[in-house]
Design a protein around this motif. Sequence first.
Motif, PDB file in Angstrom:
ATOM      1  N   ILE A 117      37.303  24.705  24.398  1.00 38.03           N
ATOM      2  CA  ILE A 117      36.564  23.857  25.344  1.00 38.03           C
ATOM      3  C   ILE A 117      36.021  22.617  24.627  1.00 38.03           C
ATOM      4  O   ILE A 117      35.982  21.519  25.207  1.00 38.03           O
ATOM      5  CB  ILE A 117      35.432  24.670  26.002  1.00 38.03           C
ATOM      6  N   PHE A 118      35.601  22.769  23.379  1.00 32.83           N
ATOM      7  CA  PHE A 118      35.139  21.609  22.621  1.00 32.83           C
ATOM      8  C   PHE A 118      36.269  20.590  22.444  1.00 32.83           C
ATOM      9  O   PHE A 118      36.030  19.373  22.434  1.00 32.83           O
ATOM     10  CB  PHE A 118      34.612  22.051  21.257  1.00 32.83           C
ATOM     11  N   THR A 119      37.506  21.087  22.322  1.00 33.39           N
ATOM     12  CA  THR A 119      38.654  20.180  22.231  1.00 33.39           C
ATOM     13  C   THR A 119      38.782  19.325  23.487  1.00 33.39           C
ATOM     14  O   THR A 119      39.030  18.114  23.407  1.00 33.39           O
ATOM     15  CB  THR A 119      39.949  20.977  22.013  1.00 33.39           C
ATOM     16  N   PHE A 120      38.618  19.937  24.656  1.00 31.86           N
ATOM     17  CA  PHE A 120      38.679  19.173  25.909  1.00 31.86           C
ATOM     18  C   PHE A 120      37.511  18.187  26.011  1.00 31.86           C
ATOM     19  O   PHE A 120      37.665  17.096  26.591  1.00 31.86           O
ATOM     20  CB  PHE A 120      38.681  20.117  27.111  1.00 31.86           C
ATOM     21  N   ILE A 175      36.906  36.358  20.084  1.00 33.83           N
ATOM     22  CA  ILE A 175      37.544  35.771  21.269  1.00 33.83           C
ATOM     23  C   ILE A 175      36.701  34.633  21.834  1.00 33.83           C
ATOM     24  O   ILE A 175      37.217  33.552  22.170  1.00 33.83           O
ATOM     25  CB  ILE A 175      37.772  36.866  22.333  1.00 33.83           C
ATOM     26  N   PHE A 176      35.397  34.845  21.928  1.00 32.53           N
ATOM     27  CA  PHE A 176      34.532  33.799  22.482  1.00 32.53           C
ATOM     28  C   PHE A 176      34.431  32.600  21.541  1.00 32.53           C
ATOM     29  O   PHE A 176      34.256  31.465  21.996  1.00 32.53           O
ATOM     30  CB  PHE A 176      33.148  34.376  22.782  1.00 32.53           C
ATOM     31  N   GLU A 177      34.553  32.818  20.238  1.00 33.19           N
ATOM     32  CA  GLU A 177      34.549  31.686  19.319  1.00 33.19           C
ATOM     33  C   GLU A 177      35.773  30.801  19.538  1.00 33.19           C
ATOM     34  O   GLU A 177      35.659  29.566  19.546  1.00 33.19           O
ATOM     35  CB  GLU A 177      34.522  32.174  17.876  1.00 33.19           C
ATOM     36  N   VAL A 204      28.782  25.298  30.259  1.00 34.96           N
ATOM     37  CA  VAL A 204      29.781  26.276  29.817  1.00 34.96           C
ATOM     38  C   VAL A 204      29.602  26.608  28.349  1.00 34.96           C
ATOM     39  O   VAL A 204      29.614  27.792  27.954  1.00 34.96           O
ATOM     40  CB  VAL A 204      31.201  25.738  30.096  1.00 34.96           C
ATOM     41  N   GLU A 205      29.404  25.586  27.517  1.00 36.21           N
ATOM     42  CA  GLU A 205      29.275  25.837  26.082  1.00 36.21           C
ATOM     43  C   GLU A 205      27.995  26.599  25.752  1.00 36.21           C
ATOM     44  O   GLU A 205      27.992  27.454  24.861  1.00 36.21           O
ATOM     45  CB  GLU A 205      29.306  24.513  25.319  1.00 36.21           C
TER      46      GLU A 205
END
Length: 286
Positions: A168-171, A160-162, A138-139
């Motif tokens: 997602i990096f937080t998860f 928006i994508f940033e 995903v990343e």
Amino acid sequence: MARNQRIAYISDVGAFGLKPLFITGAVITTVFLDLAFVSERWLRHFGRLAPNTSRVQSALSAISIFFAIAGTCGLILLSIFDTYHHSRVHNGCLFIFLAGYIISAIFLCAEYQRLGIHYRQHRVLRLSFWIKLAFIFVEVALAIVFAVTSWRDQEDVAAIFEWIVALIFTFYVLSFLLDLWPSVRSRHHVPQGWQEREAQLEKEAQRNGGLPPLDQGPAPITSEPNQGTYQNQEGELYYDRVTGQYRGTNMTAGQGAHHQAANSTHRPDHSDLGRQKKSGIGRTRF
């Protein structure tokens, strides 16, 4: 922000009044994430988590830590060299940050894949593997879209994508709670590594043929050489299933009197057994 831009990048927000908070957040996030990497390695090495079964697994973990530290340096530097005053340096540090943690996740994912094959009874290892594998795909996909839209000056889409990449990096950071949780010891939970240690001792006991199951009480003393010595009351010998050693004091008479306690790993020097008590005066011996 640019003139044609309506959605701010994270870096735009952190380049002015919130820059001290931006730097502080970057440092705290990445430092504690690296500590999670090191803690996972330490807990496996000392047996709180299921230990590595090969040097390849240990090497994969070490390489993962190395690239995680590289990603940490990238994030901290991009928060210092903001996008307004140091645009090129900022973009270079952003690339190091993303590449470092994605490569780190690849090696960590490889380690967990091998651990999951060996420890099939621990489903948490397979779950962690799939979470990290999903993070990688995903990343990478989102980072490519972010880079392309940013290159084409589609500022709002890139912004928006940033934000999505950061979320997602937080998860991914929170997923390490799943990795470290099996090492917790509580009234109702035994650390994962201790379970493996007990299972190993049970297998060794069954191979030796004389050791009692670890979940039962001590067995009586026997004089058979392959049966071992077990007692558990006041100075009597017993088998410590955690350390895998015998503990207690010598039996002075009766059955099993020839057995010796294993509180110390020292063995008597048989060369001195032939020396008998000698006569003399006081402490002087001849």
